[in-house]
Design an enzyme around this catalytic site. Structure first.
Site, mmCIF file in Angstrom:
data_model
loop_
_atom_site.group_PDB
_atom_site.id
_atom_site.type_symbol
_atom_site.label_atom_id
_atom_site.label_comp_id
_atom_site.label_asym_id
_atom_site.label_seq_id
_atom_site.Cartn_x
_atom_site.Cartn_y
_atom_site.Cartn_z
ATOM 1 N N SER A 141 0.535 -2.002 0.348
ATOM 2 C CA SER A 141 -0.313 -0.548 -0.077
ATOM 3 C C SER A 141 0.896 0.818 0.438
ATOM 4 O O SER A 141 1.689 1.168 0.671
ATOM 5 C CB SER A 141 -1.027 -0.017 1.275
ATOM 6 O OG SER A 141 -1.910 1.520 1.671
ATOM 7 N N TYR A 154 -2.206 -0.928 9.912
ATOM 8 C CA TYR A 154 -2.241 -1.795 8.734
ATOM 9 C C TYR A 154 -0.767 -1.408 7.365
ATOM 10 O O TYR A 154 -0.396 -2.452 6.871
ATOM 11 C CB TYR A 154 -3.136 -0.813 7.470
ATOM 12 C CG TYR A 154 -3.063 -1.344 6.036
ATOM 13 C CD1 TYR A 154 -3.812 -2.445 5.929
ATOM 14 C CD2 TYR A 154 -3.148 0.199 5.342
ATOM 15 C CE1 TYR A 154 -4.429 -2.887 4.619
ATOM 16 C CE2 TYR A 154 -4.010 -0.650 4.288
ATOM 17 C CZ TYR A 154 -4.254 -1.820 3.898
ATOM 18 O OH TYR A 154 -3.967 -1.700 1.976
#
Length: 246
Positions: A141, A154
């Protein structure tokens, strides 16, 4: 059915979002696709139906990506159905957003079980099974580099994905198998929109110089490139696909 001329792709998280679009694109490129999914059997079935009705080959297989027995069975099923595995796209993931001070540690454990252990388990099977000339594509990401507030758990899990990706690329020396990761920025999926108000969405869409959210199609095209012969000299890389967010 072991036709060695048929290229075969395993896509985890293939029932929805970016993974679903990856499944579509790889099928168009002529791959037989194994759609890995965790819970949504209906959507996985629809993904397969769409491909089969277009004259391509696909099956759906349920597997918890963090369960090594289930993932080994997923790869076994791919080999039984189509004779081998050439491309593995690991798109399955989960997210949990909260400041470090507030995050429930049970959420942290669940997130890392899927995102870190799951990536390791899937890559372990891929490392053992992907045929020469093949490719492994993981999902990181852009949060790893952008470091947005509330995304620590995350982003940390996706930093682990990047480490696994870069090291596996080196460990597969001599195998003629590439290993790369794609790191999307804000992308218009149901998971992205969940829990965000219009102001937040507009703010995120305005961040790239291209002034829009990414789409699942944007990301799927990049994955398809990395899985193709055109990308054979791209190896051990993290491709930040975010429209130019600084």
């Amino acid at each position: 059915m072991g036709n060695t001329q048929q290229r075969v792709a395993v896509v985890t998280g293939g029932s929805r979002g970016i993974g679903r679009q990856v499944v579509r694109w790889l099928a168009v490129e002529g791959f037989a696709v194994v759609v890995g999914y965790a819970n949504d059997a209906d959507q996985a079935g629809l993904a397969v139906k769409e491909i089969v009705e277009a004259g391509r080959r696909a099956i759906a297989v349920r597997a918890d990506v963090a369960d090594e027995t289930a993932v080994a069975a997923l790869f076994d099923r791919a080999e039984q159905a189509y004779g081998g595995v050439d491309v593995v796209v690991h798109a399955a993931a989960r997210t949990s957003l909260a400041p470090i001070a507030d995050l429930d540690l049970a959420e942290l454990d669940d997130l890392h079980r899927t995102n870190v252990r799951g990536t390791f388990v899937v890559n372990q099977q891929a490392a053992r099974r992907v045929r020469a000339g093949g490719a492994i594509v993981n999902f990181s990401s852009s949060d790893v580099a952008l470091a947005p507030v509330g995304h620590a758990a995350y982003a940390a899990s996706k930093a682990a994905v990047e480490a696994i990706t870069l090291i596996l690329a080196r460990e597969l020396r001599g195998r003629d198998v590439t290993v790369n990761a794609v790191a999307p920025g804000p992308t218009a999926t149901d998971l992205f929109f969940d829990g965000k108000d219009e102001e937040t969405i507009a703010h995120l869409a305005a961040q790239p110089p291209l002034q829009r959210l990414g789409t699942p199609e944007d990301i799927a095209e990049i994955v398809t490139f990395l899985a193709s012969p055109a990308a054979r000299w791209v190896n051990g890389q993290v491709l930040r696909a975010n429209g130019g967010i600084a």
